[in-house]
Write an enzyme that holds these catalytic residues in place. Structure first.
Site, PDB file in Angstrom:
ATOM      1  N   HIS A   1       0.832  -1.195   0.000  1.00  0.00           N
ATOM      2  CA  HIS A   1       0.000   0.000   0.000  1.00  0.00           C
ATOM      3  C   HIS A   1       0.871   1.251   0.000  1.00  0.00           C
ATOM      4  O   HIS A   1       2.074   1.191   0.245  1.00  0.00           O
ATOM      5  CB  HIS A   1      -0.958   0.004   1.194  1.00  0.00           C
ATOM      6  CG  HIS A   1      -0.345  -0.331   2.527  1.00  0.00           C
ATOM      7  ND1 HIS A   1       0.680   0.390   3.075  1.00  0.00           N
ATOM      8  CD2 HIS A   1      -0.625  -1.321   3.413  1.00  0.00           C
ATOM      9  CE1 HIS A   1       0.995  -0.121   4.249  1.00  0.00           C
ATOM     10  NE2 HIS A   1       0.237  -1.189   4.475  1.00  0.00           N
TER      11      HIS A   1
HETATM   12  P1  TYD Z   1      -2.375  -3.783   7.261  1.00  0.00           P
HETATM   13  O1  TYD Z   1      -2.331  -2.344   6.869  1.00  0.00           O
HETATM   14  O2  TYD Z   1      -2.879  -4.756   6.258  1.00  0.00           O
HETATM   15  O3  TYD Z   1      -0.928  -4.236   7.777  1.00  0.00           O
HETATM   16  P2  TYD Z   1       0.454  -4.240   6.933  1.00  0.00           P
HETATM   17  O4  TYD Z   1       0.649  -2.841   6.455  1.00  0.00           O
HETATM   18  O5  TYD Z   1       1.498  -4.627   7.896  1.00  0.00           O
HETATM   19  O6  TYD Z   1       0.351  -5.232   5.841  1.00  0.00           O
HETATM   20  O7  TYD Z   1      -3.241  -3.880   8.590  1.00  0.00           O
HETATM   21  C1  TYD Z   1      -3.842  -5.080   9.033  1.00  0.00           C
HETATM   22  C2  TYD Z   1      -5.133  -4.764   9.742  1.00  0.00           C
HETATM   23  O8  TYD Z   1      -4.896  -3.981  10.907  1.00  0.00           O
HETATM   24  C3  TYD Z   1      -6.103  -3.978   8.879  1.00  0.00           C
HETATM   25  O9  TYD Z   1      -7.401  -4.465   9.133  1.00  0.00           O
HETATM   26  C4  TYD Z   1      -6.003  -2.571   9.413  1.00  0.00           C
HETATM   27  C5  TYD Z   1      -5.619  -2.763  10.857  1.00  0.00           C
HETATM   28  N1  TYD Z   1      -4.760  -1.693  11.405  1.00  0.00           N
HETATM   29  C6  TYD Z   1      -5.275  -0.818  12.354  1.00  0.00           C
HETATM   30  O10 TYD Z   1      -6.450  -0.912  12.745  1.00  0.00           O
HETATM   31  N2  TYD Z   1      -4.453   0.147  12.866  1.00  0.00           N
HETATM   32  C7  TYD Z   1      -3.154   0.279  12.470  1.00  0.00           C
HETATM   33  O11 TYD Z   1      -2.440   1.182  12.959  1.00  0.00           O
HETATM   34  C8  TYD Z   1      -2.642  -0.621  11.468  1.00  0.00           C
HETATM   35  C9  TYD Z   1      -1.230  -0.505  10.980  1.00  0.00           C
HETATM   36  C10 TYD Z   1      -3.483  -1.590  10.985  1.00  0.00           C
END
Ligand code: TYD
Length: 132
Positions: free
Chosen positions: A45
């Site tokens: 992302h």
């Molecule tokens: P995600 O953004 O997919 O993690 P990464 O960037 O490590 O691949 O996040 C996983 C899940 O956690 C998604 O449902 C969003 C949630 N999340 C939060 O609620 N708060 C946060 O600060 C983060 C980083 C993720």
């Protein structure tokens, strides 16, 4: 890549990360990722507003960073006293996690799902529109 001050002594290691000093923003959010392995790709992302610093405080992983304009670079995070600074609007993939990896993520903003771009096509469009 950032190198953080170390104040270790005979009792063990101590690494210091101060907002606005060792990293270029005020820290509003901290999260950490562990229990991933070499089969996992995370991230995938870009963020419209948030800047990050990633530090592997244990183990290792790789971070691939893209700017949507054909430039990309891969960084190995494998030392607790080094980190990578990720400005807003770069596309990032984290992968090749060692089993013992603990990836500490410092963020400049509170979580807001709406500022995440999770479709690469949408990201490319956004980056190119910005230039016009
Ligand atoms: P995600 O953004 O997919 O993690 P990464 O960037 O490590 O691949 O996040 C996983 C899940 O956690 C998604 O449902 C969003 C949630 N999340 C939060 O609620 N708060 C946060 O600060 C983060 C980083 C993720």
């Amino acid at each position: 890549m950032l190198e953080f001050p170390q104040r270790g002594d005979e009792r063990g290691h101590l690494v210091i990360v101060e907002g606005q000093q060792d990293i270029p923003f005020d820290i509003k959010r901290i999260f950490y990722i562990y229990g991933s392995d070499e089969t996992v790709v995370r991230g995938q992302h870009a963020n419209r507003k948030t800047e990050f610093v990633l530090i592997n405080v244990a183990g290792s992983c790789k971070v691939k960073v893209r700017d949507g304009k054909g430039n990309e670079a891969v960084f190995l995070l494998n030392r607790p006293h080094t980190g990578i600074y990720l400005p807003k609007m770069v596309w990032k993939d984290m992968y090749d996690f060692s089993r013992d990896s603990v990836l500490l993520c410092l963020a400049s903003e509170h979580y807001d799902a709406a500022e995440y771009i999770r479709e690469y096509d949408e990201y490319l469009k956004f980056v190119n529109e910005e230039e016009r």
